[in-house]
Structure formats: C-alpha cells, structure tokens
Design a protein around this motif. Structure first.
Motif, PDB file in Angstrom:
ATOM      1  N   GLU B 434       0.927  -1.613   0.036  1.00 22.38           N
ATOM      2  CA  GLU B 434       0.463   0.243  -0.572  1.00 22.38           C
ATOM      3  C   GLU B 434       1.158   0.999  -0.462  1.00 22.38           C
ATOM      4  OE1 GLU B 434      -2.644  -0.053   3.000  1.00 22.38           O
ATOM      5  OE2 GLU B 434      -3.852  -1.886   2.671  1.00 22.38           O
ATOM      6  N   LEU B 435       2.198   0.976   0.637  1.00 18.64           N
ATOM      7  CA  LEU B 435       2.733   2.257   0.914  1.00 18.64           C
ATOM      8  C   LEU B 435       3.533   2.979  -0.120  1.00 18.64           C
ATOM      9  CD1 LEU B 435       4.626   2.263   4.106  1.00 18.64           C
ATOM     10  CD2 LEU B 435       2.862   3.895   3.524  1.00 18.64           C
ATOM     11  N   GLY B 436       3.536   1.785  -1.534  1.00 19.74           N
ATOM     12  CA  GLY B 436       4.373   2.182  -2.671  1.00 19.74           C
ATOM     13  C   GLY B 436       5.397   0.858  -3.326  1.00 19.74           C
ATOM     14  N   GLU B 509       1.233   2.193  -8.883  1.00 15.13           N
ATOM     15  CA  GLU B 509       2.352   2.960  -9.860  1.00 15.13           C
ATOM     16  C   GLU B 509       2.550   3.378  -8.848  1.00 15.13           C
ATOM     17  OE1 GLU B 509      -0.429   6.625 -10.957  1.00 15.13           O
ATOM     18  OE2 GLU B 509      -1.131   5.612 -12.279  1.00 15.13           O
ATOM     19  N   PRO B 510       3.768   1.806  -7.909  1.00 19.74           N
ATOM     20  CA  PRO B 510       4.640   2.277  -6.709  1.00 19.74           C
ATOM     21  C   PRO B 510       5.983   3.295  -7.055  1.00 19.74           C
ATOM     22  CG  PRO B 510       5.226   0.553  -8.104  1.00 19.74           C
ATOM     23  CD  PRO B 510       4.281   0.796  -9.145  1.00 19.74           C
ATOM     24  N   ASP B 511       6.525   3.099  -5.880  1.00 17.18           N
ATOM     25  CA  ASP B 511       7.642   4.139  -5.797  1.00 17.18           C
ATOM     26  C   ASP B 511       8.514   3.139  -5.933  1.00 17.18           C
ATOM     27  OD1 ASP B 511       6.376   7.057  -5.285  1.00 17.18           O
ATOM     28  OD2 ASP B 511       5.657   5.833  -3.273  1.00 17.18           O
ATOM     29  N   LEU B 512       8.802   2.318  -5.512  1.00 16.28           N
ATOM     30  CA  LEU B 512      10.089   1.306  -5.428  1.00 16.28           C
ATOM     31  C   LEU B 512       9.311  -0.085  -6.637  1.00 16.28           C
ATOM     32  CD1 LEU B 512      12.279   0.802  -4.801  1.00 16.28           C
ATOM     33  CD2 LEU B 512      12.179  -0.455  -2.893  1.00 16.28           C
ATOM     34  N   LEU B 513       9.667  -0.736  -7.674  1.00 20.23           N
ATOM     35  CA  LEU B 513       9.553  -1.580  -7.623  1.00 20.23           C
ATOM     36  C   LEU B 513      10.733  -2.856  -8.017  1.00 20.23           C
ATOM     37  CD1 LEU B 513       7.619  -3.442 -10.533  1.00 20.23           C
ATOM     38  CD2 LEU B 513       9.232  -2.331 -11.496  1.00 20.23           C
ATOM     39  N   LEU B 514      10.586  -3.723  -7.413  1.00 20.09           N
ATOM     40  CA  LEU B 514      11.759  -4.738  -7.580  1.00 20.09           C
ATOM     41  C   LEU B 514      11.589  -6.428  -8.267  1.00 20.09           C
ATOM     42  CD1 LEU B 514      10.896  -5.381  -3.456  1.00 20.09           C
ATOM     43  CD2 LEU B 514      12.915  -3.912  -4.589  1.00 20.09           C
ATOM     44  N   LEU B 515      12.434  -6.229  -9.209  1.00 13.45           N
ATOM     45  CA  LEU B 515      11.949  -6.853  -9.983  1.00 13.45           C
ATOM     46  C   LEU B 515      12.975  -8.452 -10.077  1.00 13.45           C
ATOM     47  CD1 LEU B 515      12.086  -4.931 -13.781  1.00 13.45           C
ATOM     48  CD2 LEU B 515       9.921  -5.551 -12.443  1.00 13.45           C
ATOM     49  N   ASP B 516      12.832 -10.063  -9.779  1.00 17.21           N
ATOM     50  CA  ASP B 516      12.928 -10.534  -9.288  1.00 17.21           C
ATOM     51  C   ASP B 516      13.664 -12.198 -10.438  1.00 17.21           C
ATOM     52  OD1 ASP B 516      14.606 -12.401  -8.289  1.00 17.21           O
ATOM     53  OD2 ASP B 516      13.074 -12.705  -5.873  1.00 17.21           O
TER      54      ASP B 516
END
Lengths: 293, 600
Positions: B434-436, B509-516
């Motif tokens: 929720e925080l992004g 629309e996240p502030d941080l995107l983690l791609l594994d």
C-alpha cells in the motif's frame, strides 16, 4: 504425590496406546500429505474384528489376535488406497477432496457397522480383564499394562521396518522428498499404498489393544479422532517418532487432569492443548518440520 | 438483473411447494431443506477463501443455546435471542480466527475440529446437556411460535434469501476478490496489498453469525429441544459439508442446489427404510462426499459451468444459446465490471510524489539466518528516487532472500529497512505494498483460477484504486495483453506471464519496483525488449531494483550495481566498476579461475 502418581501411571499406559494410534496417522501424513479423517474409524473396525474373533465363537484372546488384525488391516488399508485415496493425492486442489473423501469413508464405515451390529456397546472381557497388581499404592491394570507393552513392541518393529528394510527406507525417502524419491527410482504409488496400509494397520493394532478396557460402538472412533490429531500435531505433523511422544503426553495430560477436574471434561484439556500447540508451535513441540521419522 | 433470476426461481419454487404440500412429512422435508441450504450458504462463505471449517457446529450450538437460555430465563423473544447469538458467534469467530488465520493449509481445518468438542463437553458437564424450549402460544410472531408449520418455511425462505444476498454481494465486491485471491495464492495476495487475515476474519464472522441464526430456526421449527450433542455435534458439520460440496464449494448457489438434492433424498430414504437400516441418512451424505471427492471435487455447479463452456466454445451458435441456461447463470463466476466493486472499506492514502534524489529505500545492516545457515549478514545499500539498481551475485548469495525481507515475506533477524524515509520493519507485506512497494517473483506467481484481467484487478483493489477494473484493463493494454484479458491464465506464454507480472506490479504506480530475475525464461528478442517495456510503464520518480543473472543485459540498463556473495555486499557502484572488480569475478567464477587468469 501418591494421588498424582495414581493418575500419572495409567496416563503413561494409555498414552502408549494413543502413541500407536497416532503413529499410523502421522506415517500417512508424513508420506503422502493426506490428513486421514477416517483413521479413527479404521480403529473402530479393528475393535469390531477383535470383538468378533473373541466373542464370535473363536474365543481368541484379543492380544493374541493382534497379528491377524495387523495383516487384515494392512490389506484393507492398501485396498482403500488403491480404490479411493490414490485419486486424490498430489495436487494442491486435492486438499478439499482429501478432507471430504476421508470423512465420507469414515462415515460409511460407521454406518455399515451400525446397520450390521446396531449401536449396542460391545465389550471384550478376557478372564484377566479385571486383574492387576499393586506397586506400592499404585494399582496397575493388567490389560492396560499389556496394551502398553504391545505398543512398545510395535514401535520397535516399526523402527526396524522403517530403518532396516528397503520398503521402509523408500517410505522414509518419500516422506522426506517424494519428488527426489521418484528420481531415485522409487515407485511412489506402491510406496504410498504400503505406507497407507502400514499406517492403517498400526492404528488398527492400537484399536485391538484398546478393546479390553474400552467398550465398542460404531461411533467410538470420534472420541479418539481429535486425541490422535492432538498427538500428531504435538509431536510435529508428519513425524512418526514425534507422534509417539505426543501420544504418551496426551495420555498423561488426560489422566493427570483428573486431579483437578472431573473425568468427564478430561478431553477439554487435550483439545485446548491441541489448539495451543497449533497456535504457538504449529510445527510441534520439537520443531521438526514435516519429517517422517 | 441477471443475478436476480435465481432468486426469483428460488422464491417461486419454494412458495409453490409450500402452498401445494400439506402432508406433515413433506412440509418437514421442505423446512429442513431450507434450513440446511441456509447452513450450507453460511459455511460456504469460509470456503470462498479456501478454508474448510469442521467447527461450524460451535456456532450452531452457540445460537441454539443462546436463544433457548434467554427465552427460558427472561422470556426474551427468539428474534432478539437470535441477534444476540449472532453477535456472540461472530465475536467467538473473531477470537478463534485471528490466531488460526496466521497459519495456512491444513492447520485451520485441524484447529476448527476442537472448538465444538470443547464447547459440547463444557456445556454438557457444567451446564444443561438438554434444554426444552419454553412454549409461548400467546405470541405467535413475538416468540416464533407458529401454529401453521408453513410459516416456518416462509421465515426460513426469508432468511435464506438474505444469506444468499449477502453471499452474492460478497462475490461482486472487492471482498469477494480478496477471498478468491486468498484461496488461489495467499502469498501473492499479501504481496499485492490484500490484508488476508482481516478479510478471512470478516468472512468467518459473517459465516458464524449466519450459522447461529440458522440454529434458532432449526430448533424452533424442527427440533423443539436444544440438545448439546445434536447442536454441537459433528453431524451438523457433515450436512453443511455435504450440501456445500455437492452443489459447489465456495459458490453462492452451491448449497441451495446441494440441499435441494440431498436433504429430500436422505429424508425419503430414512422414511422408507430407516426402520431396518438405521444409518440410511448418514450413508446418503457419506456416499455424496465420497462420490463428489472422486468425480467432481468442486461440485455440481462448477461441473455444469465447465460443460456449458465447452459447449459454448464450439462454433455452433444455437448450441451457444442453449448453453446459457439458468444453471449456467447460477454457476457463472462474478461478472467483470461492477459498480459495487469498490467497497468503501479503506480510504486511499494520498501518496506524495517524491522529490528527485530523495532516498526511496535504505537497507541498513540487514541479517538473516535459516537455522545455522547465515544467508545475509550486515547488508546495507540505498536507492534514490528514479534510480535503477541491479543486484547480482552467484546462486545462493541471498538476493531473493533480500527481496523477501524488503517486502516482509520474511523477517530480518537484525537491521532496518527504511522506505521513503520511514522505518517499515514492523509493517506486514500488504501494508508495504500500500505504501508503494511492488514486486515480481523469481518463479512467476499468479491467481490460476482467475483471468489475467482479474489477476491485475486484485492488485488494483489492494492499492485501493478508485476504478480497479478500468485501471487494470488500461495496464493490460500497455503491456500488450488486452486481447487475452479474459482468457485462462494457463494459456499464456512465458513472456506473456512476465508481462502480466509486470502489469500486476505496476498497476499501483509504485515508488519502488522490485524485479526478481525478470529475464529468466525469455528468448533473445524478448530479453531485448523487456526493459524498454518497463521504462514505458514506470513514472520518472519510480525506483527500480532488479535481480538478474544476465549481467550483460543488466549493466546496460541500471545505473548502479550491488554485488552480493555469501550474504555480504562485496562491491557496489557504477556497473562497469563492479563487473571488473576482482572480488566479483572471483565470486562468480571461483578462485581457481582467478589464478588461471592471473597466470595468463
């Protein structure tokens, strides 16, 4: 203190039988990840077999009948696996199917017995049923002692089977990692079938050990089902040795609780402990996660 | 409108039967069919979240004992008793649900077995094992004391319609989406902002309350005495299970179909041969459970739906029309766009756009061990807004564990995670989303019982977007999956599943995107295009952290690289510097290779 011991000793004795009942459930879960809700009804069927052999003209002593019970239920368990259980093993979606299949099978057993033998309670009372010995102030019932010794013997045999035979090792391998076991050339369907048969037979022997001091009705299994689950969860779901320890602990708790509360509510303590363990230590007291042995 | 048709059919059929049948036994069959349909609908609410409860008789017993005691001691109307019983049952459900719902799989089912057993023993021993319901002929409606047994059917029908409406409402709102997501893939549901414990608890409370309400009707209309062994008994659960599983587990209309089929069958059999065959009723339920488990594990309605779909997908148009029968309507999953989809349960928190150069993520001294195996130790690095950071390292270096700690799928043993300047260590996975904070998975995850569109909708609901369906459809268009939005998840190719994962991660629309490991399993041309697609989707301030083994593709994309080996940061900085760092080469290729290279 004496009062405490008077409850503790019978608790340990009955706990040995619970251990045997639970080890079958634990073995089946460990190997094929099936929670068998019909397990206690196999126990009920074994009690009727024992009763039939004793009262039905053969006059066979229930403890001497144990090998026959074991063989009959090994075959019955393998047949039930072949006819039903193998169709619901494996996939994640099968979880619900396993629950309702085993509940349904248990109900069928209960009601077939009800139709055949009515709900009248049956008892198996060999000549020595009421005998016993005092050790100090503590009375030890002979049938309960025999039942406990039988459980120890079966536990030892089970240990040898799982550790010293090829089939036993295959069962252990499958319970640790069935996928890897298939790569090693283990026939998983056959292993499951044998494990289910052995698991059912262990619980059946536990039932046969109970008949000398537990009256038999078609619905007797239900009283034991949660006791068995409690023992299995206590020892760590899927661990056979854990189920053994769990069974003894449950027997002790059930018995010793009578120092404080009425015998009528002794199972409340067992069920409450069961919940507590699920909440606090879902992997069991010993924390081993889903290992068979 | 389409959803009203089954309701109308139900009311018309029950009303016609209630008017037409006059023999006492038949009215009893009708009453019990309605009672158990109601019980099944209540039980099924939990099954929507994939949770099989074997303890619902606890709530039935609470409802039955609650109203009987109130009626006996203070002449309280059974209606008020019902309301109180429902409240108590819901409270008990919350109390027992909260600790249990943290566990998964069999544990909930196992835990539920003991609730009714404990209550039954306590009530029988310390209370009354049996209570007669006091007779109050003076107030027919006030005391639910109907002289005409048909009236009980009307009351039951009313309650059933209300329960079905609640169930239907759950299906079409975000509540239903959340429950289906939990059933399908709980880990993923938490990763896309679904507060699984809260939703499961809510479903459990409603389910318990309805079970308690059903108990009042059951006792008043049929039993007439409240017996602990009966109302807390396992048979209650078995009938609930049977009607729900036969009709369709988790399906709103399943228990109605199941009860209409099973209850009359069991009762007629009991009536005809019950004298000689005492367990005939139970055998019907038992046989039904076994047959359903082996033949149609999800029940009649889903089986019909599948059959209809098979017919409908054939090119014959007349067949297609025939497929749209009432039964198919009953079985149909939720329709796509629904105005009700957004339940105003949670207000969307406005997210401040980050100033350029602000720190989005700060990892400080993070350590993690699995038993004696130390996976991460003292890992520290930070990521600025809009920055692209790569994480490299050999297998087992701790890369995915680090991601799992950032998104709260694992707890760190030590260290802190700051997200947009605030410590998030105590926040669980849904809250961090929720925080992004958004992520994809090394092994692509999906809700396999849902369409690709619904997979994204769940994430949009998790982010409290005002128009989840529209936002999700737009996102699918941008990743080129619009054409497959309503198909089956299993029909997607690896590249399409990667795109779907991206769409699901980006819809908030996240502030941080983690791609594994986003490139794993993609072919050369798909790899070349992947990061381009990512750049088209992200806002300029979004920071991206990528774990990737394909170092060549990675260093062309990122501005900074963190190299991990054996749970430690061994190098950090611009990509070219890190990949030429001797320590990194050694970690990848081994010390032997290093010696070999030096010798050359």
């Amino acid at each position: 203190m004496v009062e405490f011991l008077q409850f503790l000793v019978p608790g340990i004795l009955i706990g040995g039988v619970y251990a045997l009942l639970a080890s079958g459930l634990g073995l089946i879960f460990g190997v094929m990840r099936v929670v068998n809700f019909a397990q206690a009804d196999f126990m009920m069927l074994a009690m009727y077999l024992s009763w039939a052999l004793f009262a039905g003209g053969f006059g066979l002593d229930p403890f001497l009948a144990v090998p026959a019970v074991f063989v009959v239920f090994l075959l019955l368990g393998m047949a039930v696996h072949w006819l039903f259980i193998r169709f619901v093993i494996g996939q994640r979606e099968n979880h619900d199917a396993q629950v309702i299949l085993t509940i349904g099978l248990g109900l069928i057993f209960q009601n077939l017995i009800l139709i055949r033998y009515s709900s009248e309670p049956r008892v198996v009372a060999p000549a020595y049923a009421n005998e016993g010995d005092f050790i100090g102030d503590i009375f030890i019932s002979r049938v309960r002692l025999y039942a406990f010794l039988l459980s120890l013997l079966v536990a030892a045999l089970l240990f040898l089977f799982l550790n010293r035979t090829g089939t036993g090792r295959a069962i252990r391998a499958a319970s640790e990692n069935w996928e890897a076991a298939t790569y090693m050339g283990i026939d998983i369907d056959r292993t499951n079938r044998i494990a289910f048969g052995v698991g059912v037979a262990l619980t059946a022997v536990g039932g046969a050990a109970l008949v000398t001091f537990q009256s038999i009705t078609p619905f007797v299994g239900f009283r034991f089902v949660v006791v068995m689950f409690a023992a299995v969860v206590l020892g760590g779901l899927g661990s056979v040795s854990g189920a053994f320890v769990g069974g003894v602990l449950i027997g002790i708790i059930q018995s010793v609780s009578q120092v404080w509360t009425s015998a009528a509510v002794k199972n409340v303590w067992v069920f409450a402990l069961f919940l507590l363990i699920l909440y606090v230590r879902p992997n069991g007291l010993f924390g081993k996660v889903q290992r068979a042995i | 409108m389409r959803r009203l048709v089954p309701f109308i059919v139900l009311v018309v059929v029950v009303a016609a039967l209630n008017g037409w049948l006059d023999q006492r036994f038949y009215v009893r069959v009708l009453t019990l069919s309605v009672v158990w349909a109601l019980a099944g609908v209540a039980w099924n609410l939990m099954a929507k979240a994939g949770q099989i409860s074997l303890g619902h008789s606890a709530f039935v017993g609470i409802g039955a004992y609650g109203f009987t005691i109130l009626l006996r001691d203070s002449d309280t109307s059974p209606w008020i008793g019902m309301a109180i019983g429902m409240g108590v049952a819901a409270a008990v459900a919350l109390a027992v649900g909260l600790p249990t719902f943290r566990l998964r799989g069999f544990y909930f089912t196992l835990a539920t077995i003991s609730f009714p057993l404990i209550l039954e023993l306590l009530v029988s021993h310390y209370g009354d094992p049996e209570l007669t319901v006091p007779f109050h002929p003076e107030g027919e409606w006030e005391f639910m004391e109907f002289s005409n047994s048909h009236t009980y059917v009307w009351v039951g029908l009313g309650m059933l319609v209300v329960a079905l409406a609640i169930s239907e409402l759950i299906d079409v709102t975000s509540f239903g989406f959340a429950l289906r997501a939990v059933r399908d893939n709980e880990v993923l549901a938490r990763a896309v902002g679904i507060r699984t414990v809260a939703w499961k608890s809510a479903a459990f409370m409603i389910s318990a309350a309805l079970s308690a309400a059903m108990a009042v009707l059951w006792v008043k209309a049929v039993l007439r005495v409240t017996v602990a062994e009966e109302v807390f008994g396992i048979t209650v659960v078995i009938v609930m299970l049977s009607v729900a599983f036969v009709g369709g587990v988790g399906q709103t209309w399943g228990p109605v179909v199941g009860a209409a089929f099973l209850i009359p069958l069991a009762m007629f059999l009991d009536d005809s041969i019950g004298e000689t065959v005492p367990g005939a009723q139970e055998l019907v339920y038992a046989a039904a459970l076994v047959l359903v488990a082996l033949l149609i594990p999800r029940g009649i309605l889903p089986a019909i739906e599948r059959g209809c779909r098979r017919i409908a997908t054939r090119p014959d148009p007349s067949r297609e029309l025939a497929g749209r029968s009432l039964l198919q309507r009953l079985a149909a999953p939720s329709p796509r766009p629904s105005p009700l989809l957004r339940l105003p349960l949670r207000r969307q928190r406005p997210r401040m756009p980050l100033p350029a150069g602000a720190k989005v993520l700060e990892v400080d001294g993070v350590a993690k061990s699995f038993g004696a195996n130390e996976v991460l130790s003292d890992v520290a690095f930070s990521v600025d807004a809009g920055q692209r950071v790569g994480i490299i390292g050999p297998n087992g270096a701790g890369k995915t564990t680090l991601f799992n700690i950032m998104t709260a799928h694992l707890r760190a043993d030590a260290g802190r995670i700051l997200f947009k300047g605030a410590a998030v260590d105590r926040l669980r996975a849904p809250r961090r989303y929720e925080l992004g904070m958004s992520r994809t998975f090394q092994v692509p995850q999906g809700f396999h019982l849902m369409s690709p569109l619904d997979n994204v909708v769940v994430a949009a609901i998790g982010a409290s977007l005002p128009h989840p369906v529209a936002a999700s459809m737009a996102m699918l268009e941008r990743v080129g999956l619009a054409g497959k939005a309503l198909g089956e998840l299993s029909a997607l190719t690896t590249a399409e599943i990667k795109s779907l994962e991206l769409a699901r991660a980006m819809v908030s629309e996240p502030d941080l995107l983690l791609l594994d490991e986003p490139l794993a399993g993609l072919n050369e041309s798909e790899r070349a295009g992947f990061f381009g697609t990512v750049d088209e989707l992200v806002a300029p301030h979004t920071a991206i952290v990528v774990i990737e083994h394909s170092v060549r593709s990675l260093i062309q994309y990122v501005e900074s690289v963190v190299a991990l080996d054996d749970g430690r940061v061994i190098a950090e900085g611009p990509p070219e510097d890190v990949v030429s760092d001797p320590g990194v080469i050694e970690a990848y290729l081994g010390s032997k290779w290093m010696e070999h290279a030096r010798d050359q």
